[in-house]
Design a protein around this motif. Structure first.
Motif, short mmCIF file in Angstrom:
data_model
loop_
_atom_site.label_atom_id
_atom_site.label_comp_id
_atom_site.label_asym_id
_atom_site.label_seq_id
_atom_site.Cartn_x
_atom_site.Cartn_y
_atom_site.Cartn_z
N ALA A 1 1.20 7.74 -6.18
CA ALA A 1 0.25 8.85 -6.30
C ALA A 1 0.91 10.17 -5.91
O ALA A 1 0.69 11.20 -6.57
N GLU A 2 1.73 10.17 -4.85
CA GLU A 2 2.42 11.39 -4.44
C GLU A 2 3.42 11.84 -5.49
O GLU A 2 3.58 13.04 -5.75
N SER B 1 1.71 13.57 -8.19
CA SER B 1 1.25 14.89 -7.76
C SER B 1 2.38 15.92 -7.71
O SER B 1 2.17 17.08 -8.06
N GLU C 1 0.82 -1.21 0.00
CA GLU C 1 0.00 0.00 0.00
C GLU C 1 0.85 1.27 0.00
O GLU C 1 0.51 2.26 -0.63
N GLN C 2 1.98 1.22 0.70
CA GLN C 2 2.81 2.43 0.74
C GLN C 2 3.38 2.75 -0.64
O GLN C 2 3.60 3.92 -0.97
N ASP D 1 1.75 2.22 -3.47
CA ASP D 1 0.64 2.86 -4.19
C ASP D 1 0.52 4.33 -3.79
O ASP D 1 0.33 5.21 -4.64
N GLU D 2 0.63 4.58 -2.49
CA GLU D 2 0.54 5.96 -2.01
C GLU D 2 1.73 6.79 -2.52
O GLU D 2 1.57 7.95 -2.91
N ALA D 3 2.90 6.18 -2.54
CA ALA D 3 4.08 6.90 -3.01
C ALA D 3 3.96 7.24 -4.49
O ALA D 3 4.34 8.34 -4.92
#
Length: 728
Positions: free
Chosen positions: A47-48, A51, A40-41, A43-45
């Motif tokens: 997305a960041e 951005s 999950e981290q 996936d979050e990374a």
């Protein structure tokens, strides 16, 4: 590439010296480590990272520095597909934030790459081997990323080798698209034999698009291939080029932008067939594409209306027809029949479109179901209609409005819309005056409608309306309406004085109302001056002031603050006519509005006020001249320069060029038309006259509005104005 070495040198890199969308890039090492960690981290990374280093398509200095690490992560097999997608997006970007854009080269390929794209090109030795990966999704993502580099060497030979051996149709489609970015004519030659029904759908779609991109003539084979692919959205679902995930819309756009009669005919033939298809999914794609066609092409409504008029049961078609306005008259009978049905939702939507297309037909239908037709009332009140086209008066509708005004509970903005409708009718709506006056105590916004209805009435009626308005203390709207009725400014002056002591929004409202009073508002001049922000007060000190400065924090420049100062300047001019006072305030607004795009519209309005002053605003010439380079501000600057400067000293050809550029780019359609009309054709050279004639006579619309209906109306209005200028 071993994942253990993918992040070598990460901590030693000077991340604090480069920036991304949110500032210094010191957080990138943590994001890259999280990406490698997986789960999950990761996936979050990811997305960041999108951005901050590919923010809404923009790239930054940190974006280029992140590329080598991303390429190593992808080559090591860690989230390869997702990371390749990010690398392709970075390569696709057209330049750094605030930097120059890359220019396309004929036949595919590009000139010297911008730094971020160059960084991706530098990693091709790591990426190209992934074209032979055992996983189809990796090969497809690699083809996408490699194609976005536009690097003919070494990418093109590698793509050709993979094209010769690839068997997966989705990957082959992506490879053909990538080849087209590097060598359009060669890709078109490969695409020609792939248009038949024996070609898998993803590859056939890529072949159609490759031919379009190469400028190949549109043939019956292309037409048949597209029709056989419909519905085409599912076929394109796995494509990486997001702007072509809706193929029929994209193909229609490409054909229309070729701007030839044959290609327009081809686009309309495709859409006509698709709009008449029995499958709902196909019609949905066709309606979306037809909507886009009507925004791009002036001939599209006429060509597509016969097919669209059959689909008035489709909500998307109904909305499109409403945007077309009176040009969609052919659909009015079908819309009227649907608007008369009992089912409120569809009937309301149909009636809202009918209001914009055939308002006299719509009025009695609206009267019969007024409380159940919120969309239609909104349209009749002018929310979607042109400001210069008031909804026609209808006695039956007025009676229904009077009933609604007495209802205890009205939903949403219904009160406002009813008041707007009545205000449009003016004296014809006099029977509604009792209901309007009764609404005033709890709905002060009814004041404008009260004044509009009563102002031309008999004295007794005006007196009753004035008495009702006096019962609404503190309301600027009621005070202004009272002034309109009686000509007595005292109540309005008191209300405006109170508002001028409040925040910037209130100051702007009060200053605009004071401007309408002219010299009658002279007593407000001190309050107007006091309402100026710290940045709006002109510095009149003859020498630098060395006295102690109080430790106060000035109000920062924001759009409301600048708009308030501008409104004060306008009001002071209209009230006092003192250019010595007003010109420095305008100069300050123009100077401060030059600090960012958020202030563009304020600068435009400031130029309009400068034009109002005329020659006494000549000290602003340099500021106004500086606006000519900005296409949004240029039309207002042209009008202001014509008003304030000596005509003999003006380079009218330069002004015409600025106005023409604004018109051609759709930056300010109405302003550009006004500026060109003010200049006249004598200011244009032969080339500019030809461009003007093209703008007026071509099929492609000048797209400038945020909303489809407004864009179409603005284009039609500008077209008529430019045709008159060209003919004059």
């Amino acid at each position: 590439m071993d994942i253990a070495h993918a992040l070598d040198g990460l901590d030693a890199h000077p991340w604090a010296s480069v920036s991304h969308a949110y500032g210094p890039a010191e957080d990138l090492p943590g994001l890259l480590r999280a990406l490698v960690a997986g789960g999950e981290q990761a996936d979050e990374a990811l997305a960041e990272l999108y951005s901050c280093i590919l923010h809404q398509g923009s790239v930054y200095t940190a974006s280029a520095d992140a590329v080598p690490y991303l390429a190593r992560i992808a080559a090591a097999g860690c989230g390869t597909v997702e990371v390749l997608g990010l690398l392709g997006g970075l390569a696709e970007s057209e330049g750094e934030w605030g930097g120059a854009r890359d220019g396309e080269r004929e036949g595919g390929g590009e000139g010297p790459p911008a730094p971020v794209r160059a960084a991706v090109v530098g990693q091709l030795p790591l990426l190209l081997p992934l074209l032979a990966d055992g996983i189809a999704a990796v090969r497809q993502a690699t083809a996408w990323a490699v194609g976005q580099t536009r690097a003919v060497e070494p990418a093109l030979p590698a793509l050709r080798r993979r094209w010769a051996s690839e068997t997966d149709p989705v990957v082959r489609g992506e490879l053909l698209t990538a080849l087209g970015r590097l060598d359009r004519s060669a890709a078109a030659a490969e695409a020609g034999p792939l248009l038949g029904e024996d070609t898998p759908a993803p590859l056939r779609l890529a072949a159609v698009l490759a031919g379009l991109d190469a400028g190949e003539p549109w043939t019956g084979a292309h037409h048949a291939a597209v029709l056989a692919l419909l519905p085409a959205d599912p076929v394109a679902a796995d494509r990486y080029d997001l702007d072509r995930r809706e193929p029929l819309r994209a193909i229609t756009e490409e054909l229309l932008l070729r701007e030839t009669p044959a290609d327009r005919d081809a686009a309309y033939a495709l859409l006509d067939r698709a709009l008449r298809d029995e499958r709902r999914e196909v019609r949905a794609e066709a309606v979306w594409a037809a909507d886009h066609a009507c925004q791009l092409s002036r001939s599209a409504p006429r060509r597509l209306l016969p097919a669209l008029a059959r689909l008035v049961a489709d909500p998307d078609v109904v909305h499109l027809l409403g945007n077309l306005g009176p040009a969609a008259a052919e659909a009015a009978p079908g819309l009227a029949a649907r608007a008369a049905q009992a089912e409120d939702g569809p009937a309301d939507q149909a009636l809202a479109a009918l209001v914009l297309i055939a308002p006299r037909t719509a009025a009695p239908l609206l009267a019969r179901a007024l409380g159940r037709r919120p969309r239609a009332l909104e349209a009749a009140a002018g929310q979607r209609a042109p400001a210069d086209a008031p909804f026609p008066f209808d006695p039956e509708l007025l009676a229904a409005v009077r009933v609604r005004l007495t209802a205890e509970q009205l939903g949403g903005n219904e009160h406002h819309q009813l008041f707007r409708l009545v205000r449009q009718w003016g004296r014809a709506a006099a029977p509604a005056l009792p209901e309007l006056c009764a609404a005033l105590p709890h709905r002060p916004e009814a004041a404008d409608a009260v004044a509009a209805v009563a102002v031309d009435g008999p004295a007794a009626e005006r007196d009753r309306a004035a008495a009702a308005l006096r019962e609404v203390p503190g309301s600027v709207a009621a005070a202004r309406a009272l002034y309109d009725l009686t000509g007595d400014p005292e109540t309005l002056l008191g209300a405006l004085a109170d508002r001028l002591a409040a925040g910037p929004y209130a100051v702007a409202e009060a200053a605009r109302a004071a401007a309408g009073l002219g010299a009658e508002a002279l007593s407000l001049a001190p309050a107007l001056r006091a309402a100026l922000s710290a940045g709006g007060v002109p510095d009149t000190s003859p020498v630098p002031d060395t006295s102690p400065v109080p430790d106060t924090s000035p109000v920062p420049d924001t759009s409301p603050v600048l708009e308030a100062d501008l409104a004060v300047a306008d009001a002071l001019w209209r009230i006092t006519g003192d250019a010595a006072e007003v010109v420095p305030i305008l100069d300050g607004v123009l100077r401060r509005a030059d600090d960012g795009a958020w202030f563009d519209r304020t600068a435009v309005r400031a130029a309009r006020v400068a034009a109002l002053l005329g020659p006494v605003a000549r000290p602003l010439t340099a500021r106004l001249d500086g606006l000519l380079a900005d296409r949004v501000k240029a039309p207002a600057a042209v009008l202001a320069l014509l008003a304030v400067t000596d005509g003999a000293a003006l380079d009218r050809g330069r002004l015409a060029e600025a106005a023409l550029c604004a018109a051609e780019t759709g930056s300010d359609l109405r302003g550009a038309g006004e500026a060109l009309a003010a200049l006249g054709t004598t200011a244009l050279d032969d080339g500019q006259r030809r461009r003007l004639a093209d703008l007026a006579g071509r099929d492609r619309r000048i797209v400038g509005g945020c909303f489809a209906g407004a864009g179409i109306r603005d284009d039609e209005a500008l077209r008529a104005l430019l045709a008159a200028v060209a003919g004059g």
